[in-house]
Design a protein around this motif. Structure first.
Motif, PDB file in Angstrom:
ATOM      1  N   GLU A  57       0.822  -1.205   0.000  1.00  0.00           N
ATOM      2  CA  GLU A  57       0.000   0.000   0.000  1.00  0.00           C
ATOM      3  C   GLU A  57       0.861   1.262   0.000  1.00  0.00           C
ATOM      4  OE1 GLU A  57      -0.330  -2.537   2.063  1.00  0.00           O
ATOM      5  OE2 GLU A  57      -2.361  -3.316   1.833  1.00  0.00           O
ATOM      6  N   ALA A  58       2.065   1.178   0.595  1.00  0.00           N
ATOM      7  CA  ALA A  58       2.959   2.325   0.654  1.00  0.00           C
ATOM      8  C   ALA A  58       3.769   2.499  -0.623  1.00  0.00           C
ATOM      9  CB  ALA A  58       3.902   2.190   1.845  1.00  0.00           C
ATOM     10  N   GLY A  59       3.680   1.519  -1.543  1.00  0.00           N
ATOM     11  CA  GLY A  59       4.413   1.610  -2.803  1.00  0.00           C
ATOM     12  C   GLY A  59       5.799   1.003  -2.754  1.00  0.00           C
ATOM     13  N   LEU A  60       6.115   0.279  -1.679  1.00  0.00           N
ATOM     14  CA  LEU A  60       7.420  -0.374  -1.542  1.00  0.00           C
ATOM     15  C   LEU A  60       7.302  -1.791  -2.083  1.00  0.00           C
ATOM     16  CD1 LEU A  60       8.171   0.889   2.065  1.00  0.00           C
ATOM     17  CD2 LEU A  60       8.994   1.864  -0.088  1.00  0.00           C
ATOM     18  N   THR A  61       7.417  -1.936  -3.390  1.00  0.00           N
ATOM     19  CA  THR A  61       7.063  -3.191  -4.047  1.00  0.00           C
ATOM     20  C   THR A  61       8.225  -3.952  -4.655  1.00  0.00           C
ATOM     21  OG1 THR A  61       6.613  -1.968  -6.081  1.00  0.00           O
ATOM     22  CG2 THR A  61       4.745  -2.354  -4.605  1.00  0.00           C
ATOM     23  N   SER A  62       9.447  -3.460  -4.544  1.00  0.00           N
ATOM     24  CA  SER A  62      10.563  -4.180  -5.164  1.00  0.00           C
ATOM     25  C   SER A  62      10.867  -5.441  -4.365  1.00  0.00           C
ATOM     26  CB  SER A  62      11.804  -3.294  -5.256  1.00  0.00           C
ATOM     27  OG  SER A  62      12.246  -2.932  -3.969  1.00  0.00           O
ATOM     28  N   PRO A  63      11.008  -6.587  -5.042  1.00  0.00           N
ATOM     29  CA  PRO A  63      11.323  -7.823  -4.314  1.00  0.00           C
ATOM     30  C   PRO A  63      12.760  -7.808  -3.836  1.00  0.00           C
ATOM     31  CG  PRO A  63      11.286  -8.233  -6.670  1.00  0.00           C
ATOM     32  CD  PRO A  63      10.852  -6.802  -6.471  1.00  0.00           C
ATOM     33  N   ASN A  64      12.997  -8.392  -2.670  1.00  0.00           N
ATOM     34  CA  ASN A  64      14.349  -8.518  -2.153  1.00  0.00           C
ATOM     35  C   ASN A  64      14.843  -9.912  -2.499  1.00  0.00           C
ATOM     36  OD1 ASN A  64      16.296  -9.292   0.325  1.00  0.00           O
ATOM     37  ND2 ASN A  64      16.422  -7.116  -0.177  1.00  0.00           N
ATOM     38  N   VAL A  65      15.888  -9.970  -3.306  1.00  0.00           N
ATOM     39  CA  VAL A  65      16.455 -11.237  -3.750  1.00  0.00           C
ATOM     40  C   VAL A  65      17.780 -11.435  -3.038  1.00  0.00           C
ATOM     41  CG1 VAL A  65      17.343 -12.503  -5.751  1.00  0.00           C
ATOM     42  CG2 VAL A  65      15.347 -11.005  -6.001  1.00  0.00           C
ATOM     43  N   TRP A  66      17.940 -12.571  -2.405  1.00  0.00           N
ATOM     44  CA  TRP A  66      19.196 -12.830  -1.714  1.00  0.00           C
ATOM     45  C   TRP A  66      19.493 -14.321  -1.755  1.00  0.00           C
ATOM     46  CZ3 TRP A  66      22.097  -8.757  -0.707  1.00  0.00           C
ATOM     47  CH2 TRP A  66      23.331  -8.999  -0.114  1.00  0.00           C
ATOM     48  N   GLY A  67      20.085 -14.770  -2.853  1.00  0.00           N
ATOM     49  CA  GLY A  67      20.460 -16.175  -2.996  1.00  0.00           C
ATOM     50  C   GLY A  67      19.304 -17.018  -3.494  1.00  0.00           C
ATOM     51  N   GLY A  68      19.495 -18.324  -3.410  1.00  0.00           N
ATOM     52  CA  GLY A  68      18.501 -19.274  -3.888  1.00  0.00           C
ATOM     53  C   GLY A  68      17.207 -19.222  -3.083  1.00  0.00           C
ATOM     54  N   THR A  69      16.139 -19.615  -3.722  1.00  0.00           N
ATOM     55  CA  THR A  69      14.844 -19.594  -3.041  1.00  0.00           C
ATOM     56  C   THR A  69      14.623 -20.833  -2.180  1.00  0.00           C
ATOM     57  OG1 THR A  69      13.817 -20.540  -5.016  1.00  0.00           O
ATOM     58  CG2 THR A  69      13.743 -18.144  -4.783  1.00  0.00           C
ATOM     59  N   GLU A  70      15.221 -21.950  -2.573  1.00  0.00           N
ATOM     60  CA  GLU A  70      15.026 -23.198  -1.832  1.00  0.00           C
ATOM     61  C   GLU A  70      16.163 -23.483  -0.852  1.00  0.00           C
ATOM     62  OE1 GLU A  70      12.230 -25.028  -2.035  1.00  0.00           O
ATOM     63  OE2 GLU A  70      11.480 -23.501  -3.423  1.00  0.00           O
ATOM     64  N   HIS A  71      17.405 -23.221  -1.284  1.00  0.00           N
ATOM     65  CA  HIS A  71      18.567 -23.548  -0.461  1.00  0.00           C
ATOM     66  C   HIS A  71      19.584 -22.425  -0.548  1.00  0.00           C
ATOM     67  CE1 HIS A  71      17.116 -27.641   0.003  1.00  0.00           C
ATOM     68  NE2 HIS A  71      16.926 -27.693  -1.296  1.00  0.00           N
ATOM     69  N   LYS A  72      20.312 -22.225   0.533  1.00  0.00           N
ATOM     70  CA  LYS A  72      21.422 -21.281   0.591  1.00  0.00           C
ATOM     71  C   LYS A  72      22.685 -22.119   0.723  1.00  0.00           C
ATOM     72  CE  LYS A  72      18.426 -17.858   1.189  1.00  0.00           C
ATOM     73  NZ  LYS A  72      18.003 -16.997   0.146  1.00  0.00           N
ATOM     74  N   LYS A  73      23.498 -22.161  -0.340  1.00  0.00           N
ATOM     75  CA  LYS A  73      24.675 -23.024  -0.350  1.00  0.00           C
ATOM     76  C   LYS A  73      25.947 -22.298   0.074  1.00  0.00           C
ATOM     77  CE  LYS A  73      22.728 -25.952  -3.919  1.00  0.00           C
ATOM     78  NZ  LYS A  73      22.857 -26.498  -5.258  1.00  0.00           N
ATOM     79  N   SER A  74      25.972 -20.987  -0.058  1.00  0.00           N
ATOM     80  CA  SER A  74      27.172 -20.209   0.280  1.00  0.00           C
ATOM     81  C   SER A  74      26.849 -19.184   1.353  1.00  0.00           C
ATOM     82  CB  SER A  74      27.697 -19.479  -0.958  1.00  0.00           C
ATOM     83  OG  SER A  74      28.031 -20.400  -1.961  1.00  0.00           O
ATOM     84  N   ILE A  75      27.861 -18.780   2.088  1.00  0.00           N
ATOM     85  CA  ILE A  75      27.664 -17.799   3.153  1.00  0.00           C
ATOM     86  C   ILE A  75      27.083 -16.499   2.608  1.00  0.00           C
ATOM     87  CG2 ILE A  75      28.877 -16.334   4.814  1.00  0.00           C
ATOM     88  CD1 ILE A  75      30.711 -18.692   5.388  1.00  0.00           C
ATOM     89  N   ILE A  76      27.551 -16.073   1.437  1.00  0.00           N
ATOM     90  CA  ILE A  76      27.071 -14.810   0.864  1.00  0.00           C
ATOM     91  C   ILE A  76      25.553 -14.844   0.650  1.00  0.00           C
ATOM     92  CG2 ILE A  76      27.498 -15.456  -1.549  1.00  0.00           C
ATOM     93  CD1 ILE A  76      27.994 -11.966  -0.012  1.00  0.00           C
ATOM     94  N   GLU A  77      24.980 -16.016   0.397  1.00  0.00           N
ATOM     95  CA  GLU A  77      23.535 -16.133   0.185  1.00  0.00           C
ATOM     96  C   GLU A  77      22.748 -15.989   1.478  1.00  0.00           C
ATOM     97  OE1 GLU A  77      22.314 -19.098  -3.118  1.00  0.00           O
ATOM     98  OE2 GLU A  77      23.966 -20.045  -2.027  1.00  0.00           O
ATOM     99  N   ALA A  78      23.377 -16.234   2.601  1.00  0.00           N
ATOM    100  CA  ALA A  78      22.680 -16.221   3.888  1.00  0.00           C
ATOM    101  C   ALA A  78      22.808 -14.896   4.626  1.00  0.00           C
ATOM    102  CB  ALA A  78      23.216 -17.345   4.765  1.00  0.00           C
ATOM    103  N   LYS A  79      23.654 -13.998   4.147  1.00  0.00           N
ATOM    104  CA  LYS A  79      23.938 -12.765   4.885  1.00  0.00           C
ATOM    105  C   LYS A  79      22.773 -11.793   4.913  1.00  0.00           C
ATOM    106  CE  LYS A  79      27.435  -9.188   5.328  1.00  0.00           C
ATOM    107  NZ  LYS A  79      26.598  -8.452   6.185  1.00  0.00           N
ATOM    108  N   GLY A  80      22.127 -11.549   3.808  1.00  0.00           N
ATOM    109  CA  GLY A  80      21.036 -10.581   3.764  1.00  0.00           C
ATOM    110  C   GLY A  80      21.529  -9.181   3.458  1.00  0.00           C
TER     111      GLY A  80
END
Length: 199
Positions: A57-80
């Motif tokens: 509703e506020a217009g903040l609609t960009s998706p946040n992508v951070w690594g794989g959707t099913e599994h995080k295989k590397s540390i960089i994917e888990a950091k956020g």
């Protein structure tokens, strides 16, 4: 009304009250009143506070992508990633800068890769995405962002930390509504970094 951060923090004593302000500004190791620490850590099983997701509703609609959707295989994917609330156009209203990540070995279609986003505060509880106009859209593993006026020109600048490089974005203070232009300086490193306050 443009209220500088220093003046806001100085006047927050009136709004927040002495004990809360003291708790917020004193490092834990310097607390000499254990009761204040105990009161701050107690939680009620039935909190009267309820958070409601109003991002769409506020217009903040960009998706946040951070690594794989099913599994995080590397540390960089888990950091956020992080975000910054700052008044990039000096209109007295906090705007929002959202960092973003990516996916390992992703082959994004043209124009579909996740990027960082800048949202201008519309002063009515909504925000407008001004990323394209600002030139701030970057794809990569952005691990942090820091706001500060590094050249003391009165306009908040951004220091953005990415895995492998950092970027300093200079806010040129253009008076076109919703528009900032960017001067870029980069540094390269083979590490992931984060950020802290630029005085």
């Amino acid at each position: 009304m443009n209220l500088p951060r220093r003046r806001f923090l100085g006047s927050s004593l009136i709004v927040l009250g002495g004990s809360l302000l003291e708790a917020l500004t004193t490092p834990l190791w310097r607390w000499n009143r254990p009761t204040a620490l105990q009161a701050a850590t107690k939680s009620s099983p039935h909190s009267p506070v309820v958070f409601v997701d109003v991002a769409r509703e506020a217009g903040l609609t960009s998706p946040n992508v951070w690594g794989g959707t099913e599994h995080k295989k590397s540390i960089i994917e888990a950091k956020g990633s992080g975000l910054a609330f700052f008044d990039y156009d000096n209109d007295g209203w906090l705007d929002i800068y959202l960092t973003n990540g990516t996916r390992l070995n992703a082959d994004w279609p043209a124009g579909k890769a996740p990027t960082s986003h800048l949202y201008k505060n519309n002063r009515d509880g909504t925000f407008t995405d001004v990323t394209e106009k600002s030139g701030l859209a970057r794809t990569g593993w952005q691990t942090g962002v820091c706001v500060g006026d590094y050249d003391n020109d009165g306009w908040d600048d951004l220091f953005c930390c990415f895995w492998g490089h950092n970027i300093l974005f200079h806010n040129n203070g253009d008076d076109t509504p919703g528009l900032i232009t960017i001067a870029m300086a980069t540094s390269t490193c083979s590490c992931a970094t984060t950020s802290s306050l630029i005085p």
